[in-house]
Design a protein around this motif. Structure first.
Motif, PDB file in Angstrom:
ATOM      1  N   GLU A  33      50.624 -42.165  -2.921  1.00 56.14           N
ATOM      2  CA  GLU A  33      50.660 -41.752  -1.512  1.00 56.14           C
ATOM      3  C   GLU A  33      50.422 -42.936  -0.577  1.00 56.14           C
ATOM      4  O   GLU A  33      51.186 -43.171   0.366  1.00 56.14           O
ATOM      5  CB  GLU A  33      49.622 -40.650  -1.247  1.00 56.14           C
ATOM      6  CG  GLU A  33      49.987 -39.306  -1.836  1.00 56.14           C
ATOM      7  CD  GLU A  33      49.682 -39.211  -3.327  1.00 56.14           C
ATOM      8  OE1 GLU A  33      48.958 -40.106  -3.856  1.00 56.14           O
ATOM      9  OE2 GLU A  33      50.154 -38.258  -3.970  1.00 56.14           O
ATOM     10  N   SER A  36      53.293 -45.466  -0.704  1.00 52.96           N
ATOM     11  CA  SER A  36      54.437 -44.988   0.060  1.00 52.96           C
ATOM     12  C   SER A  36      54.211 -45.176   1.559  1.00 52.96           C
ATOM     13  O   SER A  36      55.099 -45.654   2.279  1.00 52.96           O
ATOM     14  CB  SER A  36      54.680 -43.510  -0.264  1.00 52.96           C
ATOM     15  OG  SER A  36      55.766 -42.999   0.482  1.00 52.96           O
ATOM     16  N   ARG A  85      59.355 -46.764   1.822  1.00 47.80           N
ATOM     17  CA  ARG A  85      58.627 -45.849   0.936  1.00 47.80           C
ATOM     18  C   ARG A  85      59.218 -45.878  -0.474  1.00 47.80           C
ATOM     19  O   ARG A  85      58.496 -45.932  -1.476  1.00 47.80           O
ATOM     20  CB  ARG A  85      58.675 -44.418   1.493  1.00 47.80           C
ATOM     21  CG  ARG A  85      57.817 -44.202   2.739  1.00 47.80           C
ATOM     22  CD  ARG A  85      57.894 -42.754   3.203  1.00 47.80           C
ATOM     23  NE  ARG A  85      57.046 -42.513   4.375  1.00 47.80           N
ATOM     24  CZ  ARG A  85      55.756 -42.254   4.328  1.00 47.80           C
ATOM     25  NH1 ARG A  85      55.150 -42.192   3.142  1.00 47.80           N
ATOM     26  NH2 ARG A  85      55.051 -42.049   5.423  1.00 47.80           N
ATOM     27  N   THR A  86      60.538 -45.826  -0.550  1.00 50.38           N
ATOM     28  CA  THR A  86      61.198 -45.819  -1.856  1.00 50.38           C
ATOM     29  C   THR A  86      60.888 -47.090  -2.633  1.00 50.38           C
ATOM     30  O   THR A  86      60.609 -47.051  -3.841  1.00 50.38           O
ATOM     31  CB  THR A  86      62.720 -45.664  -1.677  1.00 50.38           C
ATOM     32  OG1 THR A  86      62.989 -44.439  -0.978  1.00 50.38           O
ATOM     33  CG2 THR A  86      63.440 -45.645  -3.013  1.00 50.38           C
ATOM     34  N   GLU A  89      57.443 -46.961  -3.969  1.00 50.82           N
ATOM     35  CA  GLU A  89      57.284 -45.933  -5.002  1.00 50.82           C
ATOM     36  C   GLU A  89      57.786 -46.374  -6.367  1.00 50.82           C
ATOM     37  O   GLU A  89      57.488 -45.712  -7.374  1.00 50.82           O
ATOM     38  CB  GLU A  89      57.997 -44.647  -4.551  1.00 50.82           C
ATOM     39  CG  GLU A  89      57.248 -43.919  -3.436  1.00 50.82           C
ATOM     40  CD  GLU A  89      58.112 -42.977  -2.629  1.00 50.82           C
ATOM     41  OE1 GLU A  89      57.578 -42.335  -1.697  1.00 50.82           O
ATOM     42  OE2 GLU A  89      59.337 -42.898  -2.908  1.00 50.82           O
ATOM     43  N   ASN A 137      64.085 -40.668  -2.328  1.00 50.52           N
ATOM     44  CA  ASN A 137      63.911 -41.526  -3.506  1.00 50.52           C
ATOM     45  C   ASN A 137      64.962 -41.109  -4.533  1.00 50.52           C
ATOM     46  O   ASN A 137      64.777 -40.157  -5.296  1.00 50.52           O
ATOM     47  CB  ASN A 137      62.509 -41.388  -4.098  1.00 50.52           C
ATOM     48  CG  ASN A 137      62.252 -42.433  -5.168  1.00 50.52           C
ATOM     49  OD1 ASN A 137      63.112 -42.724  -5.986  1.00 50.52           O
ATOM     50  ND2 ASN A 137      61.062 -43.011  -5.161  1.00 50.52           N
ATOM     51  N   ARG A 245      63.130 -35.860   0.958  1.00 54.45           N
ATOM     52  CA  ARG A 245      61.737 -36.262   1.149  1.00 54.45           C
ATOM     53  C   ARG A 245      61.066 -35.249   2.070  1.00 54.45           C
ATOM     54  O   ARG A 245      61.529 -35.009   3.193  1.00 54.45           O
ATOM     55  CB  ARG A 245      61.662 -37.666   1.752  1.00 54.45           C
ATOM     56  CG  ARG A 245      60.255 -38.246   1.775  1.00 54.45           C
ATOM     57  CD  ARG A 245      60.254 -39.659   2.340  1.00 54.45           C
ATOM     58  NE  ARG A 245      60.925 -40.605   1.472  1.00 54.45           N
ATOM     59  CZ  ARG A 245      60.382 -41.192   0.414  1.00 54.45           C
ATOM     60  NH1 ARG A 245      59.128 -40.913   0.097  1.00 54.45           N
ATOM     61  NH2 ARG A 245      61.052 -42.042  -0.318  1.00 54.45           N
ATOM     62  N   GLN A 249      54.242 -36.773   1.357  1.00 55.46           N
ATOM     63  CA  GLN A 249      54.682 -37.529   0.187  1.00 55.46           C
ATOM     64  C   GLN A 249      55.175 -36.633  -0.943  1.00 55.46           C
ATOM     65  O   GLN A 249      54.927 -36.884  -2.117  1.00 55.46           O
ATOM     66  CB  GLN A 249      53.564 -38.456  -0.331  1.00 55.46           C
ATOM     67  CG  GLN A 249      53.187 -39.579   0.603  1.00 55.46           C
ATOM     68  CD  GLN A 249      52.165 -39.131   1.635  1.00 55.46           C
ATOM     69  OE1 GLN A 249      51.397 -38.197   1.402  1.00 55.46           O
ATOM     70  NE2 GLN A 249      52.139 -39.807   2.767  1.00 55.46           N
TER      71      GLN A 249
END
Length: 326
Positions: A33, A36, A85-86, A89, A137, A245, A249
């Motif tokens: 979390e 991201s 974020r991707t 991750e 993602n 998404r 998260q």
């Protein structure tokens, strides 16, 4: 001198791989979390300074001419946030997917719609094709397939940077099933997977210089025809899968029923029509969640389309996806 340069290049690559592994180790310590959130904040904040942001803005303007400039910039910033974020991750790919088909938990990080299609693909003893797009993602569908023992080979394009490519390949190998690099000669390996009754997963939303022309947001775009060619040859199920998404998260995976692809006068699958229909599915996904697509890619390159192909381009070809009853 050549040997010295080659040695220096190997040392530099090794150092970069070490740096990236250390960065990912730090992200793992943060947890999925916070990682991201950090990645999203960094790219969202830096996006106006990134030169390719101009490509993203131009693409959004062309796709949504009805939107004002403030909304276009908002979508671009959100798309950069999704990309950040991707990227962050990736450090958690092995643990990010936590959906349990047999014991669904409403508090899990991932939910899946259409899991019955995954199960059917596994049990039908036939090859199958699954197309997707760079949404949210986009690595999660391949992880889902591996989690449910669906024999699937994911076709991927390696990052341009060799160090990043090496580390990403390590992570993908530990979280997914089979992997096939999109390079010269890959079609033979992909065909071999299908001949053995396996399944292929592929992202189809990027420019392909030797592709067929299909409509995408009303504009001609070159698209890799390989999925259409395999569908024609093997007469196998073709499904689409997307990732959305969600807040906090979380993610939703959605697998469509099999497409009823268009056919020619001889009753065989029309390759260009098949790719147009798959692309129409992708366009619908992007329209629903434009903030989660990879707008930074130069998807439309009209200067690379021949005059003959442009003259034959049909803006209305198979723009409405048709799904088979299941």
């Amino acid at each position: 001198m050549r040997r010295i340069k080659a040695f220096a290049a190997r040392i530099g690559a090794a150092v970069m791989i070490g740096v990236i592994r250390t960065l990912f180790a730090g992200l793992r310590l943060l947890g999925p979390e916070r990682s991201s959130d950090l990645g999203g904040w960094l790219l969202r904040t830096a996006s106006p300074l990134i030169p390719v942001n101009r490509v993203a803005l131009a693409n959004i303007r062309a796709a949504f001419p009805e939107k004002d400039e403030a909304e276009i910039k908002r979508i671009a910033r959100a798309a950069w946030e999704n990309l950040g974020r991707t990227a962050a991750e990736y450090a958690h790919l092995k643990t990010l997917f936590d959906y349990d088909y047999h014991n669904p938990d409403p508090n899990s990080r991932v939910e899946v719609v259409g899991i019955e299609h995954f199960i059917a693909l596994k049990d039908d003893e036939k090859p199958g094709l699954i197309f997707s797009a760079h949404l949210a993602n986009w690595e999660l569908p391949a992880i889902c397939a591996a989690a449910y023992d669906l024999e699937t080979t994911a076709v991927f394009r390696a990052p341009n940077d060799p160090a990043i490519a090496a580390v990403v390949h390590e992570i993908r190998s530990g979280a997914m099933g089979g992997l096939a690099a999109a390079k010269q000669g890959a079609a033979f390996a992909m065909q071999g997977v299908l001949e053995k009754g396996g399944h292929l997963g592929m992202l189809i939303d990027q420019h392909f210089t030797r592709g067929v022309v299909v409509p995408f947001f009303g504009r001609p775009a070159l698209t890799n025809p390989i999925m259409g060619k395999f569908a024609k040859r093997f007469e196998c199920p073709v499904h689409g899968v997307r990732v959305i998404r969600l807040p906090k998260q979380r993610f939703r995976l959605e697998l469509t029923p099999p497409l009823d692809l268009p056919r020619d006068a001889q009753g065989e699958i029309d390759v260009q029509g098949a790719m147009a229909m798959m692309t129409a599915v992708v366009e619908g996904w992007v329209r629903e969640n434009p903030e989660q697509w990879l707008w930074m890619h130069r998807r439309w390159r009209p200067n690379m389309i021949s005059a003959a192909a442009l003259a034959e381009f049909d803006h209305t070809r198979a723009t409405t996806p048709v799904f088979k009853a299941t």
